[in-house]
Design a protein around this motif. Structure first.
Motif, PDB file in Angstrom:
ATOM      1  N   ILE A 299       0.838  -1.199   0.000  1.00 54.01           N
ATOM      2  CA  ILE A 299       0.000   0.000   0.000  1.00 54.01           C
ATOM      3  C   ILE A 299       0.871   1.245   0.000  1.00 54.01           C
ATOM      4  CG2 ILE A 299      -1.684   1.336   1.324  1.00 54.01           C
ATOM      5  CD1 ILE A 299      -2.871  -1.284   2.296  1.00 54.01           C
ATOM      6  N   ARG A 300       1.936   1.226   0.802  1.00 49.48           N
ATOM      7  CA  ARG A 300       2.835   2.380   0.877  1.00 49.48           C
ATOM      8  C   ARG A 300       3.450   2.678  -0.477  1.00 49.48           C
ATOM      9  NH1 ARG A 300       5.697   0.645   4.689  1.00 49.48           N
ATOM     10  NH2 ARG A 300       7.488  -0.132   3.521  1.00 49.48           N
ATOM     11  N   GLN A 301       3.853   1.644  -1.203  1.00 47.84           N
ATOM     12  CA  GLN A 301       4.454   1.837  -2.531  1.00 47.84           C
ATOM     13  C   GLN A 301       3.466   2.489  -3.490  1.00 47.84           C
ATOM     14  OE1 GLN A 301       5.755  -2.096  -3.601  1.00 47.84           O
ATOM     15  NE2 GLN A 301       7.381  -2.126  -2.056  1.00 47.84           N
ATOM     16  N   HIS A 302       2.218   2.042  -3.468  1.00 45.34           N
ATOM     17  CA  HIS A 302       1.212   2.617  -4.366  1.00 45.34           C
ATOM     18  C   HIS A 302       0.908   4.067  -4.000  1.00 45.34           C
ATOM     19  CE1 HIS A 302       0.186  -0.800  -6.880  1.00 45.34           C
ATOM     20  NE2 HIS A 302       0.124  -1.584  -5.810  1.00 45.34           N
ATOM     21  N   SER A 308       3.851  10.722  -6.258  1.00 42.95           N
ATOM     22  CA  SER A 308       4.934  11.104  -7.171  1.00 42.95           C
ATOM     23  C   SER A 308       4.373  11.470  -8.536  1.00 42.95           C
ATOM     24  CB  SER A 308       5.937   9.951  -7.306  1.00 42.95           C
ATOM     25  OG  SER A 308       6.496   9.628  -6.063  1.00 42.95           O
ATOM     26  N   TRP A 309       3.385  10.694  -8.981  1.00 42.87           N
ATOM     27  CA  TRP A 309       2.748  10.985 -10.271  1.00 42.87           C
ATOM     28  C   TRP A 309       2.039  12.324 -10.223  1.00 42.87           C
ATOM     29  CZ3 TRP A 309      -2.429  11.756 -11.492  1.00 42.87           C
ATOM     30  CH2 TRP A 309      -2.726  11.812 -12.863  1.00 42.87           C
ATOM     31  N   GLN A 314       1.990  18.138 -11.727  1.00 40.92           N
ATOM     32  CA  GLN A 314       1.992  19.539 -11.326  1.00 40.92           C
ATOM     33  C   GLN A 314       3.235  20.279 -11.808  1.00 40.92           C
ATOM     34  OE1 GLN A 314      -0.531  21.227  -9.651  1.00 40.92           O
ATOM     35  NE2 GLN A 314      -1.677  19.357 -10.090  1.00 40.92           N
ATOM     36  N   THR A 315       4.387  19.569 -11.850  1.00 37.71           N
ATOM     37  CA  THR A 315       5.663  20.223 -12.187  1.00 37.71           C
ATOM     38  C   THR A 315       6.311  19.610 -13.420  1.00 37.71           C
ATOM     39  OG1 THR A 315       6.906  18.730 -10.740  1.00 37.71           O
ATOM     40  CG2 THR A 315       6.044  20.758  -9.744  1.00 37.71           C
ATOM     41  N   GLY A 316       5.490  18.916 -14.219  1.00 35.09           N
ATOM     42  CA  GLY A 316       6.029  18.167 -15.381  1.00 35.09           C
ATOM     43  C   GLY A 316       6.886  18.994 -16.305  1.00 35.09           C
TER      44      GLY A 316
END
Length: 323
Positions: A299-302, A308-309, A314-316
């Protein structure tokens, strides 16, 4: 007009009166509890969204965690908004029917919270002690054998407790020394005998949270014994189970203190008693997403990947310039 019996007036409207010791500082309580409420809603909503949206998390263990998030999302809604309005605007009134409805859902979801921990313990037992038959044991038709009896127990005991409270005559006072309709806080205002209510309330405590704790403790004792005998990796078992045991022990201790404080007159200040009652209901909703969500690696990884996505979106354009 309220019904009369002789010269007695029976109250159908109550005043929730708590933390009066703070005087003019009482509205300040709104801010910490409001922050906790918002964080609880956000954390449980995020946890629920991640589990529902990720097909890889559609396994029994994560479905149970999602069930816990649903309960933690629902339980505060039945008492925290009313409590916050009480603190901020001094809105203290509640009808007897409203009080009983609030009491029912608070105790039902509180019992369901405890029962979900039993199902999680059984899930860990099957996963660690009988891994080859895990999916067979956790198949829905078979697992319902563990689910349905506990649900019937919860509905029956909570309905009995609330129904008995609703049958009492309230002719003494109509001021509840609490910020929500806790069972014994209402019952102690009755002008009739409350021995049956007190007894049934105690029985419900020992049949639900205490019995659930015993089942959980026995499950984890068997798990530890199995791990030690088989020489499997102890770290995973300890990581999975010790946190659950600590959380259950702390929760049960707080519940027993809250329930017994109304029955054992030990001079415990009313404000502390009310605070303990709030904590045993509210704290799990705030910390369960961390205990059962963020401490679970998948769950933490997702969650990290999703955040992160979102940050990339937002800053792509700026981040692409670094390549």
């Amino acid at each position: 007009m309220e019904p009369l019996r002789g010269n007695e007036s029976f109250h159908k409207y109550f005043i929730l009166n708590s933390f009066n010791e703070l005087g003019a500082l009482r509205p300040v309580l709104f801010f910490p509890f409001f922050i906790m409420f918002v964080l609880s809603l956000l954390a449980n909503s995020l946890l629920l969204y991640v589990i529902i949206s990720q097909r890889s998390l559609h396994s029994p263990m994560y479905i149970l965690i999602a069930g816990m998030a649903c309960v933690d999302l629902s339980l505060p809604l039945f008492f925290v908004p009313n409590m916050l309005l009480n603190f901020l605007f001094d809105w203290r009134g509640i009808s007897l029917i409203g009080c009983l409805v609030q009491m029912y859902f608070i105790h039902f979801f509180g019992a369901f919270q405890s029962t979900l921990l039993v199902w999680m313990a059984l899930d860990r037992y099957f996963a660690i002690c009988t891994p080859l038959y895990y999916h067979e044991h956790m198949a829905l038709p078979r697992f319902l054998k563990f689910v349905i009896p506990l649900l019937i127990r919860n509905v029956f005991m909570v309905s009995l407790v609330v129904s008995l409270a609703g049958l009492l005559p309230f002719c003494l006072r109509n001021v509840i020394d609490h910020c929500f309709c806790e069972h014994m806080a209402l019952v102690e205002l009755a002008c009739g005998s409350t021995i049956v209510n007190s007894l049934v309330g105690l029985i419900s405590v020992f049949l639900i949270p205490v019995a659930d704790f015993i089942i959980i403790a026995v499950s984890y004792i068997i798990i530890f014994s199995s791990v030690l005998r088989s020489g499997k990796s102890r770290v995973k078992a300890l990581h999975t189970c010790v946190t659950h045991i600590v959380v259950n022990t702390v929760s049960l201790s707080i519940i027993l203190i809250a329930f017994l404080s109304y029955r054992i007159r030990n001079g415990l200040p009313a404000a502390i008693r009310v605070f303990i009652s709030i904590m045993y209901l509210f704290f799990p909703s705030c910390f369960n997403p961390i205990i059962y969500g963020m401490r679970t690696a998948e769950i933490r990884q997702h969650i990290v990947k999703m955040l992160s996505w979102y940050n990339f979106v937002q800053t792509g354009p700026n981040s692409l310039q670094n390549y």
